[in-house]
Design a protein around this motif. Sequence first.
Motif, short mmCIF file in Angstrom:
data_model
loop_
_atom_site.label_atom_id
_atom_site.label_comp_id
_atom_site.label_asym_id
_atom_site.label_seq_id
_atom_site.Cartn_x
_atom_site.Cartn_y
_atom_site.Cartn_z
N THR A 400 32.87 -35.87 -17.86
CA THR A 400 34.26 -35.58 -18.23
C THR A 400 34.93 -36.72 -18.99
O THR A 400 36.14 -36.68 -19.21
CB THR A 400 35.09 -35.27 -16.97
OG1 THR A 400 35.14 -36.45 -16.16
CG2 THR A 400 34.48 -34.16 -16.16
N ILE A 401 34.16 -37.72 -19.40
CA ILE A 401 34.77 -38.83 -20.16
C ILE A 401 35.42 -38.28 -21.42
O ILE A 401 36.53 -38.61 -21.77
CB ILE A 401 33.71 -39.91 -20.53
CG1 ILE A 401 33.25 -40.65 -19.27
CG2 ILE A 401 34.28 -40.90 -21.55
CD1 ILE A 401 32.14 -41.67 -19.52
N ASP A 402 34.68 -37.43 -22.13
CA ASP A 402 35.22 -36.77 -23.32
C ASP A 402 34.52 -35.41 -23.38
O ASP A 402 33.40 -35.32 -23.87
CB ASP A 402 34.89 -37.63 -24.56
CG ASP A 402 35.40 -37.00 -25.85
OD1 ASP A 402 35.88 -35.85 -25.80
OD2 ASP A 402 35.29 -37.66 -26.91
N LEU A 448 32.28 -36.84 -6.33
CA LEU A 448 32.08 -35.54 -5.68
C LEU A 448 32.79 -34.42 -6.45
O LEU A 448 32.26 -33.33 -6.62
CB LEU A 448 32.59 -35.59 -4.23
CG LEU A 448 31.87 -36.59 -3.32
CD1 LEU A 448 32.47 -36.55 -1.91
CD2 LEU A 448 30.37 -36.31 -3.24
N TRP A 449 33.99 -34.72 -6.92
CA TRP A 449 34.74 -33.72 -7.70
C TRP A 449 33.95 -33.30 -8.94
O TRP A 449 33.75 -32.11 -9.22
CB TRP A 449 36.11 -34.29 -8.11
CG TRP A 449 36.83 -33.39 -9.07
CD1 TRP A 449 36.63 -33.30 -10.42
CD2 TRP A 449 37.83 -32.42 -8.75
NE1 TRP A 449 37.45 -32.35 -10.97
CE2 TRP A 449 38.20 -31.80 -9.98
CE3 TRP A 449 38.47 -32.02 -7.58
CZ2 TRP A 449 39.15 -30.79 -10.04
CZ3 TRP A 449 39.43 -31.02 -7.66
CH2 TRP A 449 39.76 -30.42 -8.87
N CYS A 450 33.52 -34.25 -9.73
CA CYS A 450 32.87 -33.92 -11.00
C CYS A 450 31.55 -33.19 -10.78
O CYS A 450 31.18 -32.33 -11.57
CB CYS A 450 32.65 -35.19 -11.83
SG CYS A 450 34.20 -35.91 -12.39
N THR A 458 41.69 -35.36 -13.18
CA THR A 458 43.14 -35.23 -13.29
C THR A 458 43.57 -34.18 -14.31
O THR A 458 44.36 -33.30 -14.01
CB THR A 458 43.80 -36.60 -13.61
OG1 THR A 458 43.06 -37.24 -14.64
CG2 THR A 458 43.82 -37.49 -12.39
N SER A 459 42.98 -34.20 -15.51
CA SER A 459 43.41 -33.23 -16.52
C SER A 459 42.79 -31.85 -16.26
O SER A 459 43.28 -30.84 -16.76
CB SER A 459 43.00 -33.70 -17.91
OG SER A 459 41.60 -33.60 -18.06
N HIS A 460 41.70 -31.83 -15.45
CA HIS A 460 40.96 -30.60 -15.16
C HIS A 460 40.30 -29.99 -16.41
O HIS A 460 39.89 -28.83 -16.38
CB HIS A 460 41.82 -29.57 -14.42
CG HIS A 460 42.18 -30.00 -13.03
ND1 HIS A 460 42.51 -29.15 -12.03
CD2 HIS A 460 42.22 -31.24 -12.48
CE1 HIS A 460 42.78 -29.82 -10.93
NE2 HIS A 460 42.61 -31.10 -11.17
N ASP A 461 40.19 -30.75 -17.48
CA ASP A 461 39.44 -30.29 -18.66
C ASP A 461 38.00 -30.01 -18.24
O ASP A 461 37.37 -30.85 -17.60
CB ASP A 461 39.38 -31.40 -19.72
CG ASP A 461 40.62 -31.42 -20.58
OD1 ASP A 461 41.46 -30.51 -20.42
OD2 ASP A 461 40.75 -32.36 -21.39
N SER A 517 39.53 -27.82 -3.18
CA SER A 517 39.38 -28.82 -4.25
C SER A 517 40.56 -29.79 -4.29
O SER A 517 40.38 -30.98 -4.47
CB SER A 517 39.28 -28.16 -5.62
OG SER A 517 38.67 -26.95 -5.54
N GLU A 518 41.79 -29.26 -4.16
CA GLU A 518 42.96 -30.14 -4.25
C GLU A 518 42.95 -31.17 -3.14
O GLU A 518 43.29 -32.33 -3.35
CB GLU A 518 44.28 -29.33 -4.19
CG GLU A 518 44.58 -28.57 -5.48
CD GLU A 518 43.59 -27.44 -5.74
OE1 GLU A 518 43.19 -26.76 -4.77
OE2 GLU A 518 43.19 -27.25 -6.91
N GLU A 519 42.54 -30.73 -1.94
CA GLU A 519 42.51 -31.66 -0.80
C GLU A 519 41.47 -32.76 -1.00
O GLU A 519 41.63 -33.87 -0.50
CB GLU A 519 42.21 -30.91 0.50
CG GLU A 519 43.36 -30.05 0.97
CD GLU A 519 42.94 -29.05 2.05
OE1 GLU A 519 43.82 -28.58 2.75
OE2 GLU A 519 41.73 -28.74 2.17
#
Length: 535
Positions: A400-402, A448-450, A458-461, A517-519
Motif C-alpha cells: 500500500t505504499i503506492d 496485520l491490517w495490510c 488510513t486512506s483505505h486505498d 477491521s476498525e477495532e
Amino acid sequence: MDKVITSTCVFTGLDDRVKPLAIVVRDGRILQVLERNRVEQLEKKGYLIEDWGDRFICPGFIDAHQHVMHAALFPSDIAFEYLGTSEDDYVQYAKAFADKHQELKWVIGHGWRDNLWSDQKPPTKKSLDNSIPDRPCALYSGDSHTLWLNSKALELLEITDETTPPDGGYFDRDSNGELTGVLREAAGMKYITQILSSLDRDLLTNAYKQYFMKLNKMGITSVSDVAISLIPGSDCVLQDIYLDLLSKEQLTVRVHLYPTLSDDLDNLNLMQLQVDGQMISAPGFKQFFDGVSSQHTAWISEDYANARYDGDRGAPTITFERMRELVMLAGLHGHSVRIHAIGDKAVSSCIDIYEEAIERYGRPSQGTYTIEHLEDIDPSQIKRMADLGIAASVQPPHITIDTEQPLRDLGKYRQDRMWPFRTLLNNGVNVAFGTDAPVVPPNSLEVLWCATERSHPTSHDIFRGGYPEECLTRSQAIKCYTYGSAVAEGRRDIGVLAAGMLADIGVWDTNLIDCNSEELLQAKCCCVYLSGSKV
Ligand SMILES: [Zn+2]
C-alpha cells in the motif's frame, strides 16, 4: 518461582481459535499449556498467577526484515523521517530540522519519495544548497536506495565529478555531466553508511534502546536485522551495540543478525562466536539481487510497462554467476542466505541458485534460505519454493505504499500476480512477515491490517493486484508474523505458545482474531513477556 500467565482468550498459534488457557512458565520457557480451569489448583500449589482476564494473549510478534540502525534513527533526536509533497516542501522541512538542531554536525533525514511528489522528478543538490549551504545534509529516500546530498556533504565525503561510483552504484549527473547530488543503489548505501557510522556510539546505542522499547509497545519480541547494503562493511549490522545492551540487561528484543555475504565469511563467523545464540544470534547472510520496481531497478523478464528505452527491464545488482559463487560458499559452511529479489527474473534466478546449493550441500544447518520481498513472482515458481523449503519473507505494508505504482511500472499482467500471500501459503511455502523498517514504520497492527485487508491502513486505498483472493485471515496473518518468521530465522524455540518454547508473549486489550477491521487498528498492547519476564 514458576508462574502462570492466563486469560480466557489465548491464541497459541497451533490452531485457528482462541481458548481459555493457562501458560505455565519455568526458567523463561513454557513448561505446559493447560485448560484455564486448572488455575485455582495451581494457585493452591503456590504458583504465581498473572491473570489477564479476557485480554487477548498470543505469541510475541517477530519482524523478519528490518534495518535496525536506520529504523532506530529515523525518526530520533538525531535524524528525521518525512515523506514531503515536493522537493521545495522537503527542503523546508529539512531546514526547520537543521535550525532546531544546531548541535548536530550532520542534517540527516529519511523518507522522501520523488515518485509520490507533485512533479515526480528527482531532487538535486541546488535546492539544498540554497537553504542549507554551510552544514552537510544527507537525505535518504523512503525505499532506502537513493541518497540526496548537498554540496557541503559531497565535499566532506570527497565526492567530485571525477569520483567513480562503487560497483552496483550510480551518480546522477546533469546535462553538463556535473553531479546533481543524487547517489543511487550501492553508491547511496556506501555513503549513508559512512555518515551514520561516524555518529557518536552512545547516542546510537541509546537510539537502539529506545527503539526496542517502541517495538515492545507494538507486541514485538523479536527482529531480524538484515544488511542494508550489498557492500561488506556497509551493512549497518552492528553486533557491538547489541552485546553492549545485553550486558547492561537493556536488550528487550531478540535479534537475528544477517551481515552482507561476501567471499570473506569472517564477519559472520566472528559474530557467531560473540553472541549467546538466544537473545542474539547470527544465522546467516544477506545479499541483493536487484533494486526496486518504482526506479526500474528490479530485474524483470520483459521490459517495464512504461519502459524508458528498449530493454528497460532492470538488471542484477550482482551477476548470476557471482551470486551463485557466493551462495555456494555460504552453503558449503551451512550458513543460510537471505536474498533481496523483487522482479520475477531475480526471484527465479534466486530459486535456481538455492536449488543447486541444496542439491550440493543440503539445507542450511542454521536459518533458512529465504527470498526477501519477492513482489513479482511467476506463479510457476511457487511450488518450487515450497518443495525446496525456501521461505518467502514479505512485508504486507509494502503493498500500500503506492497502490497505483505496480500498474504504472509493471503493467496489469504483473500487478495481478504480485504479493500472492494466500497462494504462497496454499502451496505450502513458509511465509514470514516483516516491515523492512524504516521503509515503512514497524507497526504491527498495520502489518496485520495490510495482510488481511490489502488496503492502506488510513486512506483505505486498495491495492488491486490479486484482490481480494489473496487476503489472509487474521489467524493466518498472525501465524506468518510469529511462527512463519521464526522458521525463516531458523528458530525452533519461538513463534508458538507450546511446551518447551521460550515464553515470548504479547498481551492485548483487543481480540486480534475476532475483532472487526476498525477495532484492529485501535488495539493496544498491554504488555509483552520476553522469556517469561514482563518487559
Ligand atoms: Zn530491506
